[in-house]
Design a protein around this motif. Structure first.
Motif, PDB file in Angstrom:
ATOM      1  N   VAL A 222      -6.205  -2.939  12.923  1.00 14.12           N
ATOM      2  CA  VAL A 222      -6.477  -3.039  11.493  1.00 14.12           C
ATOM      3  C   VAL A 222      -7.243  -1.838  10.960  1.00 14.12           C
ATOM      4  N   ASP A 223      -7.661  -0.939  11.859  1.00 17.42           N
ATOM      5  CA  ASP A 223      -8.340   0.266  11.404  1.00 17.42           C
ATOM      6  C   ASP A 223      -7.773   1.449  12.179  1.00 17.42           C
TER       7      ASP A 223
ATOM      8  N   ASN B  25       0.815  -1.211   0.000  1.00 13.84           N
ATOM      9  CA  ASN B  25       0.000   0.000   0.000  1.00 13.84           C
ATOM     10  C   ASN B  25       0.854   1.269   0.000  1.00 13.84           C
TER      11      ASN B  25
ATOM     12  N   ASN C 148     -11.644   9.384   4.018  1.00 11.21           N
ATOM     13  CA  ASN C 148     -12.043   8.036   4.429  1.00 11.21           C
ATOM     14  C   ASN C 148     -12.751   8.060   5.790  1.00 11.21           C
TER      15      ASN C 148
ATOM     16  N   THR D   2      -3.855  -5.699  -0.453  1.00  8.62           N
ATOM     17  CA  THR D   2      -5.035  -5.513   0.383  1.00  8.62           C
ATOM     18  C   THR D   2      -6.092  -4.657  -0.309  1.00  8.62           C
ATOM     19  N   LYS D   3      -7.354  -4.974  -0.045  1.00 17.19           N
ATOM     20  CA  LYS D   3      -8.456  -4.179  -0.607  1.00 17.19           C
ATOM     21  C   LYS D   3      -8.472  -2.757  -0.069  1.00 17.19           C
ATOM     22  N   ASN D   4      -7.844  -2.524   1.083  1.00 21.18           N
ATOM     23  CA  ASN D   4      -7.827  -1.184   1.678  1.00 21.18           C
ATOM     24  C   ASN D   4      -7.103  -0.163   0.811  1.00 21.18           C
TER      25      ASN D   4
ATOM     26  N   ASP E  41      -9.144   2.742  -0.493  1.00 25.31           N
ATOM     27  CA  ASP E  41      -9.335   3.924   0.354  1.00 25.31           C
ATOM     28  C   ASP E  41      -8.234   4.953   0.106  1.00 25.31           C
ATOM     29  N   GLN E  42      -7.032   4.470  -0.073  1.00 26.78           N
ATOM     30  CA  GLN E  42      -5.888   5.349  -0.290  1.00 26.78           C
ATOM     31  C   GLN E  42      -6.010   6.129  -1.592  1.00 26.78           C
TER      32      GLN E  42
ATOM     33  N   GLN F  61     -15.012   5.069   7.109  1.00 27.71           N
ATOM     34  CA  GLN F  61     -14.289   3.925   7.634  1.00 27.71           C
ATOM     35  C   GLN F  61     -13.734   4.216   9.025  1.00 27.71           C
TER      36      GLN F  61
ATOM     37  N   TYR G 222      -7.736  11.207   5.978  1.00 32.27           N
ATOM     38  CA  TYR G 222      -8.674  10.577   6.905  1.00 32.27           C
ATOM     39  C   TYR G 222     -10.056  11.221   6.817  1.00 32.27           C
TER      40      TYR G 222
ATOM     41  N   HIS H  32       2.577  -6.601   5.315  1.00 34.82           N
ATOM     42  CA  HIS H  32       1.576  -5.612   5.709  1.00 34.82           C
ATOM     43  C   HIS H  32       1.347  -5.547   7.217  1.00 34.82           C
TER      44      HIS H  32
END
Length: 499
Positions: free
Chosen positions: A393-394, A90, A440, A146-148, A151-152, A443, A437, A220
């Motif tokens: 993780v968040d 990422n 996002n 990662t699917k996250n 968001d980036q 989230q 942030y 990660h």
């Protein structure tokens, strides 16, 4: 290792994060230098030419050598090491998608990813796989992220709307279809992932045996393991972070049976006792060190004491200081500062421009919004979910001193005070959020951008967050201290009980 087998070695690293120089301990020994990694790889390949070295992403972000040159310096250094393949992480996208595509072309080794795609036509942004042939054995590496990462990409505006992350198994099958169409086959299949240790274990569980996946080399989560997990017949590996160790997997391949018959794995400490220094790599690193020292050696401030910054799901001394700086400098009632935006483990009393830049490497904007006490209460409960406190993780947010939170993790109840008084639902509060942030916010805080703007609008508080920190700390000295009582948690967090 059994006789009669072909001996293949896979070396692996992950989450290097711009840590190139290493550190010399009190015993005078160097540890964690990328020059030592390069020296070990060179020696291992000399001992056994059937050796491949792979990196599972996040070589960027973590030092000025990396960030000041937007990753080009990193690739120039890595180009001196005999790397066979690297998958993106990422942080490879921190400087933008198009920039990473350019930097990937600058690399002398394949940079791969199979599931980060253009949304409309499913075209890959990077080469999805790479095959390494060793002693007649074809080792296939497939990159996954990662699917996250989606968001980036929101911070990239138009470009970010046109990319997506596809299901891993779908893209693995697409890769095999391509190979079959080219008349090629793989003897050993390695997934080079950047999704985190627990996600790797889940992926291994759900992968169909007919895919024939043998190994997952992960990243990660910065996980150190004592031994690999074998899940669904798949060997799952990871090697910590920041060049402290190299993973080494020695494979005995039975060519007649067409399978891995034997394997051994170990973590190699990257230190003077295990890794010779590649002097060419060291010279290149030192060239950048001198450049950075000259540019960023100026002292910004002196703190009251050294400050700690360990943890992603808890308050820290550095996090509290930075949150207070933003709140005071930008005239905010409360600053919500994402813990993942502070990239150091500690700050010494004397803070140079380099120290500060490495502690907070982001230039993004800071936004100011009006919210109610009721909204703050919802944000706090959303932030203090178990996956944030237990698994990191968040996003956990450091808050400035006007907000005090006492949280009972077992009861999932929070008591909140604002400016020394119990928080009221109708309190009107001005908060600050970093640009990434804010984009996002659903989230991290449980509110969409539209919901936040609908209540109190959106204003620009600062065009460059780093400049705010630098200028404030330059003008204020003897700041910082132990964590105060603005955040208290009761219950069991990450295996520890707090009263």
């Amino acid at each position: 290792m059994k006789d009669g087998l072909k001996k293949i070695t896979i070396l692996h690293s992950n989450d290097i994060h711009g840590k190139f120089t290493g550190k010399t301990g009190e015993d005078g020994k160097l540890r964690g230098s990328l020059a030592q990694v390069g020296g070990y790889v060179r020696k291992a390949k000399a001992d056994n030419p059937n050796t491949a070295y792979c990196i599972a992403g996040d070589v960027f972000q973590g030092s000025l050598i990396d960030s000041d040159f937007l990753g080009l310096s990193t690739m120039e250094i890595l180009n001196l090491i005999d790397i066979d393949v690297m998958s993106i992480g990422n942080h490879e996208l921190d400087y933008g998608i198009s920039h990473m595509i350019f930097v990937g072309r600058y690399a002398n080794f394949p940079v791969i990813n199979a599931n980060f795609l253009i949304k409309s036509n499913k075209k890959h942004l990077f080469k999805p796989y790479h095959m390494v042939e060793m002693d007649g054995v074809n080792v296939l590496f497939i990159g996954l992220i990662t699917k996250n990462i989606v968001d980036q990409t929101k911070a990239e505006g138009l470009v970010g709307r046109y990319v997506t992350v596809d299901d891993a198994e779908v893209e693995i099958r697409r890769t095999f279809d391509r190979l079959e169409g080219k008349g090629r086959h793989a003897d050993i299949v390695v997934l080079l992932t950047h999704i985190g240790w627990e996600a790797d274990l889940e992926l291994a569980k759900r992968l169909s045996p007919d895919l024939g996946i043998d190994i997952i080399v992960g990243a990660h989560s910065h996980t150190y393991i004592e031994k690999p997990e074998v899940v669904n017949g798949i060997v799952v590996l990871q090697a910590g972070m920041e060049n402290t160790h190299l993973g080494r997997l020695d494979i005995g391949y039975d060519e007649a049976a067409g399978r891995i018959a034997d394997w051994e794995w170990e973590m190699i400490p990257v230190d003077d006792d295990h890794c010779p220094v590649d002097k060419y790599v060291r010279a290149m690193i030192n060239t950048y060190v001198m450049d950075i020292d000259e540019k960023y050696g100026a002292v910004v401030t002196r703190l009251l004491r050294p400050l700690d910054n360990y943890g992603r799901g808890n308050t820290t001394e550095v996090g509290q200081l930075f949150a207070d700086v933003f709140a005071d400098a930008l005239d905010l009632d409360v600053m919500f500062l994402a813990s993942s935006s502070t990239r150091c483990y500690s700050l010494d009393m004397t803070v140079t421009l380099q120290d500060l830049r490495e502690a907070y490497p982001y230039d993004g904007k800071v936004y100011k919004l009006k919210v109610t006490g009721e909204m703050i209460r919802h944000m706090v409960h959303h932030m203090l979910r178990d996956e944030v406190l237990d698994d990191w993780v968040d996003v956990f947010y450091h808050t400035s001193k006007n907000l005090k939170i006492e949280y009972d993790k077992d009861k999932k109840e929070a008591q909140i005070w604002y400016k020394g008084e119990p928080l009221r639902d109708d309190d009107e509060i001005t908060i600050g959020l970093q640009e990434f942030y804010y984009l996002n916010s659903e989230q991290g805080l449980g509110y969409t951008n539209a919901q936040l703007k609908a209540h109190g609008g959106l204003k620009l508080a600062a065009a460059d967050a780093f400049e705010v920190l630098r200028d404030y700390l330059h003008d204020h000295h003897d700041l910082g201290g132990h964590c105060d009582d603005r955040y208290i948690v009761h219950g069991t967090v990450r295996g520890e009980h707090f009263d």
